[in-house]
Write a protein that holds these residues in place. Sequence first.
Motif, PDB file in Angstrom:
ATOM      1  N   GLN A  46       0.869  -1.191   0.000  1.00 29.37           N
ATOM      2  CA  GLN A  46       0.000   0.000   0.000  1.00 29.37           C
ATOM      3  C   GLN A  46       0.904   1.238   0.000  1.00 29.37           C
ATOM      4  O   GLN A  46       2.041   1.178   0.468  1.00 29.37           O
ATOM      5  CB  GLN A  46      -0.914  -0.047   1.239  1.00 29.37           C
ATOM      6  N   ARG A  54      -7.906   6.546   1.325  1.00 36.53           N
ATOM      7  CA  ARG A  54      -6.873   5.505   1.425  1.00 36.53           C
ATOM      8  C   ARG A  54      -7.101   4.622   2.641  1.00 36.53           C
ATOM      9  O   ARG A  54      -6.891   3.408   2.591  1.00 36.53           O
ATOM     10  CB  ARG A  54      -5.491   6.182   1.479  1.00 36.53           C
ATOM     11  N   ASN A  57      -9.660   2.194   1.748  1.00 38.01           N
ATOM     12  CA  ASN A  57      -9.100   1.229   0.801  1.00 38.01           C
ATOM     13  C   ASN A  57      -8.315   0.138   1.553  1.00 38.01           C
ATOM     14  O   ASN A  57      -8.497  -1.062   1.319  1.00 38.01           O
ATOM     15  CB  ASN A  57      -8.206   1.995  -0.197  1.00 38.01           C
ATOM     16  N   VAL A 102      -0.449  -1.025  -4.988  1.00 36.88           N
ATOM     17  CA  VAL A 102      -1.013   0.235  -5.471  1.00 36.88           C
ATOM     18  C   VAL A 102       0.167   1.081  -5.948  1.00 36.88           C
ATOM     19  O   VAL A 102       0.964   1.534  -5.120  1.00 36.88           O
ATOM     20  CB  VAL A 102      -1.734   0.986  -4.327  1.00 36.88           C
ATOM     21  N   ASP A 127      -6.031  -0.189  -7.745  1.00 36.73           N
ATOM     22  CA  ASP A 127      -6.372   1.229  -7.642  1.00 36.73           C
ATOM     23  C   ASP A 127      -5.747   2.086  -8.757  1.00 36.73           C
ATOM     24  O   ASP A 127      -6.419   2.482  -9.672  1.00 36.73           O
ATOM     25  CB  ASP A 127      -6.031   1.766  -6.231  1.00 36.73           C
ATOM     26  N   ARG A 128      -4.461   2.397  -8.661  1.00 44.82           N
ATOM     27  CA  ARG A 128      -3.832   3.301  -9.633  1.00 44.82           C
ATOM     28  C   ARG A 128      -3.282   2.550 -10.834  1.00 44.82           C
ATOM     29  O   ARG A 128      -3.116   1.335 -10.794  1.00 44.82           O
ATOM     30  CB  ARG A 128      -2.714   4.090  -8.947  1.00 44.82           C
ATOM     31  N   GLY A 143      -9.443  -1.336 -10.415  1.00 44.80           N
ATOM     32  CA  GLY A 143      -9.407   0.021  -9.890  1.00 44.80           C
ATOM     33  C   GLY A 143     -10.467   0.925 -10.453  1.00 44.80           C
ATOM     34  O   GLY A 143     -11.572   0.487 -10.766  1.00 44.80           O
ATOM     35  N   THR A 144     -10.104   2.198 -10.566  1.00 43.66           N
ATOM     36  CA  THR A 144     -11.082   3.211 -10.935  1.00 43.66           C
ATOM     37  C   THR A 144     -10.631   3.910 -12.210  1.00 43.66           C
ATOM     38  O   THR A 144      -9.458   3.871 -12.562  1.00 43.66           O
ATOM     39  CB  THR A 144     -11.211   4.232  -9.797  1.00 43.66           C
ATOM     40  N   ASP A 273     -13.915  11.538  -4.866  1.00 49.04           N
ATOM     41  CA  ASP A 273     -13.773  10.439  -3.884  1.00 49.04           C
ATOM     42  C   ASP A 273     -15.136  10.037  -3.311  1.00 49.04           C
ATOM     43  O   ASP A 273     -15.506   8.888  -3.392  1.00 49.04           O
ATOM     44  CB  ASP A 273     -12.846  10.749  -2.701  1.00 49.04           C
ATOM     45  N   CYS A 293     -15.260   7.959  -6.221  1.00 49.60           N
ATOM     46  CA  CYS A 293     -14.172   7.063  -6.602  1.00 49.60           C
ATOM     47  C   CYS A 293     -14.229   5.970  -5.548  1.00 49.60           C
ATOM     48  O   CYS A 293     -14.109   6.244  -4.361  1.00 49.60           O
ATOM     49  CB  CYS A 293     -12.855   7.825  -6.538  1.00 49.60           C
ATOM     50  N   PRO A 295     -13.268   3.127  -3.130  1.00 46.77           N
ATOM     51  CA  PRO A 295     -12.065   2.494  -2.560  1.00 46.77           C
ATOM     52  C   PRO A 295     -12.284   1.037  -2.110  1.00 46.77           C
ATOM     53  O   PRO A 295     -11.340   0.368  -1.709  1.00 46.77           O
ATOM     54  CB  PRO A 295     -11.782   3.365  -1.336  1.00 46.77           C
ATOM     55  N   GLN A 297     -12.207  -2.045  -2.761  1.00 47.84           N
ATOM     56  CA  GLN A 297     -11.718  -2.936  -3.817  1.00 47.84           C
ATOM     57  C   GLN A 297     -11.262  -4.298  -3.296  1.00 47.84           C
ATOM     58  O   GLN A 297     -10.861  -5.167  -4.078  1.00 47.84           O
ATOM     59  CB  GLN A 297     -10.566  -2.228  -4.562  1.00 47.84           C
TER      60      GLN A 297
END
Length: 339
Positions: A46, A54, A57, A102, A127-128, A143-144, A273, A293, A295, A297
């Motif tokens: 993470q 976060r 998440n 991430v 995520d990213r 992710g998003t 978010d 967004c 989180p 996940q």
Amino acid sequence: MKKIVSLLLAAAMMLMVAGCGGGTEPKSSGSGSGSGAKQMTMGFSQIGAESEWRTANTESIKQAAKDAGVKLIFSDAQQKQENQIKAIRSFIAQGVDIIAFVPIVETGWDTVLKEAKDAKIPVIVVDRDVKLGDDSLYVAKIGTDSVAEGHKVFKWLDEYMTKQHKQPKDGSQFQVAILEGTVGSSPALRRQQGFKDEMAASSNAGKYNIIASQTGEFTRQKGQEVMESFLKSYGNKIDVLFAHNDDMALGAIQAIEAAGMKPGKDITIVSIDGVKGIFQAMIDGKSNCTVECNPLQGPLLMETAKKILAGQKVDKLVYVEEGVFPSDKAAEVLPSRKY
Ligand code: GYE
């Protein structure tokens, strides 16, 4: 009979060889909590704890691992890519079944992910987004869609300014200030891109001008500091604040109030978010919209990891669902928010 047995043996051996073979084949096939199955070990890197988002998440991933009977080796990189690379190398050395991480920034992952691939450990990007020379270095991304989020922000903004009959303070254009996320991170780069693209494509493009855009590193503290400096430089010219995340918007709201202005009224605020804090700010009339967004996940991550280790095919890219919440929906929606 003998012939059949030796044929079966040969087939079994071929399967075993294939199982140890190339590419994204899993190193072991621990399918989790099923009876007799080996427990799956997942190394998870993470990036830190920069925002409310976060924290949600991280909780989602830890809880989902527990629920799925997955042994999670959790590592917090404290916002440093070098710490993430170290963590991934240590996961490889420990021989985990699967690695998830991430990526704090988009680039610079090729070497370490090649090492994971060479060790036959499948990798899931969470995520990213990453930019790699070779996309076979990871099996799946969960992710998003940051570009889509940026589109939604401008779309909402333009409709709102029109509906509210807002007039630019300088009489010609709406002056937009932007608080960007972490430099080089996919949500910062792509949200900015999505916003600008949607603006450029709009018939109202000429009504908007980006007067200032600077990183607030996705934190409340930095969001407040940078907003203070925006207000010093541009006084009461700013019509709109777009913050790449809610935490920076919450910090900026404090700076705007300290400067004797009314956030949500003197300056229209939109962020991304959908954390509880921004819903409360909207209920208090201090912010105008959040683009969600998601989180949460963890469950999808564990499910995907199990499929990969069981040798099943998974989608390379999975986006979680996301909505848009303007302030007039905030009071109704807040009680059902999970983060
Ligand atoms: O929007 C922000 C954060 O990577 C999408 O990271 C995520 C972003 C999220 O800390 O609050």
